[in-house]
Design a protein around this motif. Structure first.
Motif, PDB file in Angstrom:
ATOM      1  N   ASP A   1      11.995   5.007  -4.759  1.00 25.98           N
ATOM      2  CA  ASP A   1      11.337   4.515  -3.553  1.00 25.98           C
ATOM      3  C   ASP A   1       9.825   4.393  -3.687  1.00 25.98           C
ATOM      4  OD1 ASP A   1      13.797   4.423  -2.228  1.00 25.98           O
ATOM      5  OD2 ASP A   1      13.661   6.549  -1.696  1.00 25.98           O
ATOM      6  N   GLN A   2       9.247   5.019  -4.720  1.00 25.24           N
ATOM      7  CA  GLN A   2       7.797   5.051  -4.855  1.00 25.24           C
ATOM      8  C   GLN A   2       7.258   4.107  -5.923  1.00 25.24           C
ATOM      9  OE1 GLN A   2       8.164   9.445  -5.486  1.00 25.24           O
ATOM     10  NE2 GLN A   2       6.343   9.508  -4.187  1.00 25.24           N
ATOM     11  N   LEU A   3       8.140   3.583  -6.765  1.00 23.37           N
ATOM     12  CA  LEU A   3       7.710   2.843  -7.950  1.00 23.37           C
ATOM     13  C   LEU A   3       8.444   1.514  -8.069  1.00 23.37           C
ATOM     14  CD1 LEU A   3       6.178   2.847 -10.746  1.00 23.37           C
ATOM     15  CD2 LEU A   3       8.233   3.936 -11.688  1.00 23.37           C
ATOM     16  N   GLU A   4       7.702   0.475  -8.397  1.00 27.22           N
ATOM     17  CA  GLU A   4       8.293  -0.816  -8.742  1.00 27.22           C
ATOM     18  C   GLU A   4       7.848  -1.187 -10.158  1.00 27.22           C
ATOM     19  OE1 GLU A   4      10.490  -2.353  -7.170  1.00 27.22           O
ATOM     20  OE2 GLU A   4      10.321  -1.768  -5.071  1.00 27.22           O
ATOM     21  N   ILE A   5       8.780  -1.723 -10.929  1.00 27.35           N
ATOM     22  CA  ILE A   5       8.474  -2.179 -12.287  1.00 27.35           C
ATOM     23  C   ILE A   5       8.740  -3.675 -12.368  1.00 27.35           C
ATOM     24  CG2 ILE A   5       9.006  -1.958 -14.742  1.00 27.35           C
ATOM     25  CD1 ILE A   5       9.810   0.925 -14.229  1.00 27.35           C
TER      26      ILE A   5
ATOM     27  N   LYS B   1       0.833  -1.188   0.000  1.00 22.48           N
ATOM     28  CA  LYS B   1       0.000   0.000   0.000  1.00 22.48           C
ATOM     29  C   LYS B   1       0.877   1.252   0.000  1.00 22.48           C
ATOM     30  CE  LYS B   1      -4.022   2.105   2.272  1.00 22.48           C
ATOM     31  NZ  LYS B   1      -4.777   2.182   1.000  1.00 22.48           N
ATOM     32  N   GLY B   2       0.494   2.211  -0.818  1.00 21.80           N
ATOM     33  CA  GLY B   2       1.254   3.451  -0.921  1.00 21.80           C
ATOM     34  C   GLY B   2       2.309   3.436  -2.008  1.00 21.80           C
ATOM     35  N   LYS B   3       2.511   2.273  -2.642  1.00 24.88           N
ATOM     36  CA  LYS B   3       3.511   2.155  -3.704  1.00 24.88           C
ATOM     37  C   LYS B   3       2.824   1.931  -5.045  1.00 24.88           C
ATOM     38  CE  LYS B   3       7.552   0.573  -2.793  1.00 24.88           C
ATOM     39  NZ  LYS B   3       8.754  -0.245  -2.460  1.00 24.88           N
TER      40      LYS B   3
END
Length: 356
Positions: free
Chosen positions: A85-89, A53-55
Motif C-alpha cells: 500500500d505504500q510503494l509503487e514500482i 503524496k505520501g506514497k
C-alpha cells in the motif's frame, strides 16, 4: 617492457560512462522534484499520471536483453509485495534493439508473470532516458532505479540490489536527503579519482616504456608510483585498478610476494568488496602475454579469486557458472589441487538456472 595490452582489461574495471561523462554536469540531483513520467504505452498495471503524496515510487530502467535487469525483477516484485500500500514500482523499458516492437515487450512481460509483479511501461521516444537517466549523469548502465519519496522528491538512485534498505528507511521516515546527496557526491568524486589515477598511470607507464628500463626497474618504479597515489589518496587502497597494477608488477618481480599480496586481500575481513576480478585478470594477462606457466600458488590464488568473484556477484543467476567453474577447475589442477579441481568441475556440470 610494454604494458600497453593491460589497458583494455583495466577499462573494464571501472564504469565506461565515468570516462565519457562529467558527473558534475548533472541536471537531476537528489532532493530535486521528481521529473514527470514520459510514457508511450502502459504494458502492465493501471497508468500512473501523477505522484500521490505520501506514497513512495521506484522508477526502474530495464530492457528485455539485459540479464541483470531480469534477475532483479523477482526481487523488485517481492519488495512491492512487502510494501503493497505504500510503494509503487514502475518498470520502464529503454534501450531496446531497433527491431524490438511493443508486442515483443508485452510478450516478454506476460511470460515473466508474477516475477514482474508491478507497473510496466515503455519510454516515450527516449524522453525518460533524457530527463531521468542522462539528466542524472550517473550512467552506470542498467538496471538502474530511481526512488521518489513521499513528497515527490528524488531520494536516491542506483543499482536495484541496494534498494531494500533505502526503501525501508524512506518508509520509516528515517531517510535524510542531505546525507544521501553527500554520499552520491562522494561516489562521484571517487569515480573521478579512479579516472585520474588510470590516466596518470597510463602516462607514467608510457614514459617508462620510452626509457627502455629493465623489467625489475620498470616494475619497481611502477610500484613506487602507485604507492605515492595511495599515500595521497588512501581511499584507492585495495580497489580494482591499483590492485591490478600492483599484482602485475609483483607477479613480474616476485610471484611469492604477488601471492601474499593477493591472498591478503581475499582473506581480509576489513575489505568489504574485494577486487577479485583484478586478480583473475592479472593472472590471465601474465599467462597469455608471457606464454609461461606460473607457480602453483598463483593458480591457487586465481581459483580463489574466481570463487570470490562469484560469491560477490550481484545476481549469480546471470553468470555463466559452468564456464567459470571450468576455469576454476583448470587452475586448481595447475595448483596441484586435484580434489578441489574435481569439485569445481562437478559444479561446472550442474544445469544452468533459467532467469527468464
Amino acid at each position: 617492457m610494454n604494458f600497453k595490452p593491460i589497458f583494455t582489461s583495466l577499462i573494464t574495471l571501472i564504469s565506461i560512462s565515468s570516462l565519457a561523462q562529467d558527473p558534475s554536469d548533472a541536471t537531476l540531483k537528489i532532493s530535486d522534484a521528481a521529473p514527470p513520467l514520459y510514457i508511450k504505452e502502459w504494458v502492465k498495471g493501471e497508468p500512473i499520471k501523477e505522484y500521490e503524496k505520501g506514497k513512495v515510487y521506484i522508477v526502474e530502467f530495464w530492457t528485455t536483453w539485459c540479464k541483470p535487469c531480469i534477475a532483479a525483477m523477482p526481487h523488485l516484485s517481492e519488495l512491492k509485495r512487502k510494501n503493497k500500500d505504500q510503494l509503487e514500482i514502475i518498470g520502464v523499458s529503454v534501450f531496446e534493439d531497433k527491431n524490438t516492437t511493443s508486442e515483443d515487450i508485452k510478450e516478454f512481460v506476460l511470460n515473466m508473470g508474477d516475477k514482474m509483479d508491478y507497473h510496466v511501461a515503455i519510454d516515450d521516444n527516449n524522453k525518460m532516458i533524457d530527463n531521468w537517466f542522462n539528466a542524472s549523469n550517473d550512467n552506470k548502465g542498467i538496471p538502474k532505479s530511481f526512488v521518489i519519496d513521499q513528497d515527490s522528491k528524488l531520494a536516491w538512485f542506483g543499482h536495484p540490489k541496494d534498494l531494500e534498505p533505502v526503501i525501508n528507511k524512506i518508509l520509516a521516515g528515517e531517510w535524510e536527503l542531505q546525507s544521501a546527496s553527500k554520499e552520491k557526491n562522494e561516489e562521484k568524486n571517487f569515480r573521478e579519482l579512479e579516472v585520474h589515477f588510470l590516466d596518470s598511470m597510463n602516462n607514467y607507464i608510457y614514459d617508462l616504456n620510452a626509457k627502455k628500463l629493465n623489467e625489475s626497474e620498470f616494475n619497481q618504479k611502477t610500484l613506487d608510483k602507485i604507492n605515492e597515489f595511495i599515500v595521497a589518496n588512501p581511499e584507492l587502497e585495495n580497489t580494482p585498478i591499483p590492485t591490478f597494477y600492483i599484482m602485475q608488477s609483483l607477479l613480474s618481480l616476485d610471484p611469492k610476494k604477488a601471492y601474499e599480496y593477493g591472498n591478503s586481500i581475499l582473506t581480509s575481513k576489513e575489505i568489504v568488496f574485494k577486487p577479485a576480478w583484478s586478480i583473475v585478470e592479472v593472472i590471465r594477462y601474465h599467462e597469455n602475454e608471457n606464454k609461461s606457466t606460473l607457480p602453483p600458488e598463483i593458480y591457487l590464488l586465481g581459483a580463489k579469486a574466481f570463487q570470490e568473484y562469484i560469491d560477490q556477484s550481484e545476481y549469480q543467476e546471470v553468470l555463466d557458472l559452468p564456464k567459470l567453474y571450468k576455469n576454476i577447475s583448470e587452475w586448481y589442477l595447475k595448483a596441484n589441487e586435484e580434489q578441489l579441481a574435481k569439485e569445481a568441475l562437478q559444479k561446472a556440470n550442474l544445469p544452468r538456472q533459467n532467469t527468464n
